[in-house]
Design a protein around this motif. Sequence first.
Motif, PDB file in Angstrom:
ATOM      1  N   THR A 217       0.818  -1.213   0.000  1.00 35.30           N
ATOM      2  CA  THR A 217       0.000   0.000   0.000  1.00 35.30           C
ATOM      3  C   THR A 217       0.853   1.265   0.000  1.00 35.30           C
ATOM      4  O   THR A 217       0.366   2.327  -0.398  1.00 35.30           O
ATOM      5  CB  THR A 217      -0.946   0.019   1.222  1.00 35.30           C
ATOM      6  OG1 THR A 217      -0.151   0.042   2.425  1.00 35.30           O
ATOM      7  CG2 THR A 217      -1.840  -1.203   1.225  1.00 35.30           C
ATOM      8  N   TRP A 218       2.091   1.189   0.477  1.00 33.84           N
ATOM      9  CA  TRP A 218       2.943   2.373   0.470  1.00 33.84           C
ATOM     10  C   TRP A 218       4.251   2.161  -0.296  1.00 33.84           C
ATOM     11  O   TRP A 218       4.987   3.106  -0.507  1.00 33.84           O
ATOM     12  CB  TRP A 218       3.281   2.821   1.896  1.00 33.84           C
ATOM     13  CG  TRP A 218       4.148   1.863   2.658  1.00 33.84           C
ATOM     14  CD1 TRP A 218       5.501   1.721   2.565  1.00 33.84           C
ATOM     15  CD2 TRP A 218       3.726   0.915   3.642  1.00 33.84           C
ATOM     16  NE1 TRP A 218       5.950   0.753   3.428  1.00 33.84           N
ATOM     17  CE2 TRP A 218       4.878   0.249   4.106  1.00 33.84           C
ATOM     18  CE3 TRP A 218       2.487   0.580   4.206  1.00 33.84           C
ATOM     19  CZ2 TRP A 218       4.831  -0.750   5.086  1.00 33.84           C
ATOM     20  CZ3 TRP A 218       2.439  -0.407   5.158  1.00 33.84           C
ATOM     21  CH2 TRP A 218       3.587  -1.059   5.596  1.00 33.84           C
ATOM     22  N   VAL A 322       4.810   9.163   6.447  1.00 35.98           N
ATOM     23  CA  VAL A 322       3.947   9.197   5.260  1.00 35.98           C
ATOM     24  C   VAL A 322       4.310  10.396   4.387  1.00 35.98           C
ATOM     25  O   VAL A 322       4.342  10.291   3.153  1.00 35.98           O
ATOM     26  CB  VAL A 322       2.465   9.250   5.674  1.00 35.98           C
ATOM     27  CG1 VAL A 322       1.572   9.491   4.467  1.00 35.98           C
ATOM     28  CG2 VAL A 322       2.064   7.946   6.359  1.00 35.98           C
ATOM     29  N   ARG A 325       7.355   9.506   2.397  1.00 33.51           N
ATOM     30  CA  ARG A 325       7.305   8.131   1.866  1.00 33.51           C
ATOM     31  C   ARG A 325       8.034   7.972   0.536  1.00 33.51           C
ATOM     32  O   ARG A 325       8.358   6.847   0.147  1.00 33.51           O
ATOM     33  CB  ARG A 325       5.858   7.676   1.713  1.00 33.51           C
ATOM     34  CG  ARG A 325       5.027   8.480   0.728  1.00 33.51           C
ATOM     35  CD  ARG A 325       3.575   8.035   0.759  1.00 33.51           C
ATOM     36  NE  ARG A 325       2.726   8.809  -0.140  1.00 33.51           N
ATOM     37  CZ  ARG A 325       2.200   9.987   0.157  1.00 33.51           C
ATOM     38  NH1 ARG A 325       2.444  10.530   1.342  1.00 33.51           N
ATOM     39  NH2 ARG A 325       1.443  10.638  -0.709  1.00 33.51           N
ATOM     40  N   ASN A 331       9.952   5.596   3.573  1.00 30.66           N
ATOM     41  CA  ASN A 331       9.279   4.366   3.185  1.00 30.66           C
ATOM     42  C   ASN A 331       9.549   3.253   4.188  1.00 30.66           C
ATOM     43  O   ASN A 331       8.646   2.514   4.589  1.00 30.66           O
ATOM     44  CB  ASN A 331       9.759   3.958   1.788  1.00 30.66           C
ATOM     45  CG  ASN A 331       8.993   2.803   1.212  1.00 30.66           C
ATOM     46  OD1 ASN A 331       9.238   1.662   1.564  1.00 30.66           O
ATOM     47  ND2 ASN A 331       8.072   3.097   0.317  1.00 30.66           N
ATOM     48  N   ILE A 334       7.623   3.666   7.628  1.00 27.97           N
ATOM     49  CA  ILE A 334       6.217   3.249   7.652  1.00 27.97           C
ATOM     50  C   ILE A 334       6.119   1.772   8.010  1.00 27.97           C
ATOM     51  O   ILE A 334       5.306   1.362   8.845  1.00 27.97           O
ATOM     52  CB  ILE A 334       5.539   3.524   6.299  1.00 27.97           C
ATOM     53  CG1 ILE A 334       5.539   5.013   5.982  1.00 27.97           C
ATOM     54  CG2 ILE A 334       4.101   2.993   6.307  1.00 27.97           C
ATOM     55  CD1 ILE A 334       4.981   5.349   4.611  1.00 27.97           C
TER      56      ILE A 334
END
Length: 394
Positions: A217-218, A322, A325, A331, A334
């Motif tokens: 998702t990220w 975030v 990210r 990144n 997170i």
Amino acid sequence: MDSRRLGLAWLTLGLLWFLIGIAWVPSTKLYQQGLIVLFWLPAVWLSWTQRRFFVDVWRIEKPLVVALFALLVWAAVSVIWTAAEEPVREAKRLLYVVFFLLGMVLVGCAPLRMTAVLQWAGLGLALAASAALIYHYGVADMPWAWRVVGLGVLDHPIIGGYVFGMALIWWSCLPPRRTSLRLAWAAGLLMLFTFTVMTQSRGVWIALLASVLLMPTWRAGRAGLIMALLLVVAAIVGFWLFGEYVVARGTSYRPEIFAASVGMILDKPWLGLGLGSEYQVKALGRMFDHTHNLFTHVALELGLPGLVLWLAIWGRSLAIAVRERDTTLGNMLIGLWVFCTMALLFDGANLWDSPRPEWFLTWLPVGLAMGLMGVRAPSKCYHPRLLTCERSLP
């Protein structure tokens, strides 16, 4: 060499000691003495010489700094009503947190250096995981059903699993540039993963599964998706082979401990028991030394004001990650934040203790978030060549 660059090198060595020494140093006392010499002292010295830089950090990220300052003050004030035997000693531990976070900001303002530190630390912890597996199942000839423990200070399967699980998360986000080194990197990841599995700690498994499953998702691209799919397959196979061991231990009293902890919080909802107060949670006729959940522990120790401030710090750390990210460190943070949040829900024990493995789950993510803040400060605290602020590392 410029004194500031010398200080940064000194501080960098201290951060490596914090990350790697935990798995290799034979005693907690020696580990903490090393931190005093290698991390606290240069952090205090550089913080004084770089006062302007910290003013800029304050202007850039007031929400996190204010929340941290308020929590530290509230914790210090709670010494007035604490039942701890040595209140002054408990208050002194607050300084350890301050020194650590100052040092993380200073190292973090050179993101390439921070990335290199985490890469070397990942290698050191992968070697430590390999050594522990070889020693226990090879040299000591322990049965495969035995829960593996780490070497050094990580001599408990649960906390060792969490530290090596965190290393697995951050190292997976920092692959080496050279193709020839990626084989060693992949082998190290396998050793870290094997160790976390062999701890047989369900809290570690859940934290690792949640962070890797959410990674796509990220983290754009196929790498995160492939890792998530591989872990799902491993989880299915592992449950098929060892499901009876997982189910046999039930819920380890976690729901009952949580319910009893909430009742204790409601007895003193505003002031709490005070910093460093010892307590026991009674659940189903058994006594437990802590709540096994950091959030209820903070509420029990520092009351609801302390819990609100900690949630503000924890939430703001995620917001910074975030926001950043698109960078390698943002990144990675997170993923670590998700892992640590799940861990703290099941096995969080203390927030203010002297430096030990539990700091990896609490203050390390906050320190990394503050390091990301330092990158944005207009006052550069070191030589410009050290401050390359890349948006992504290959």
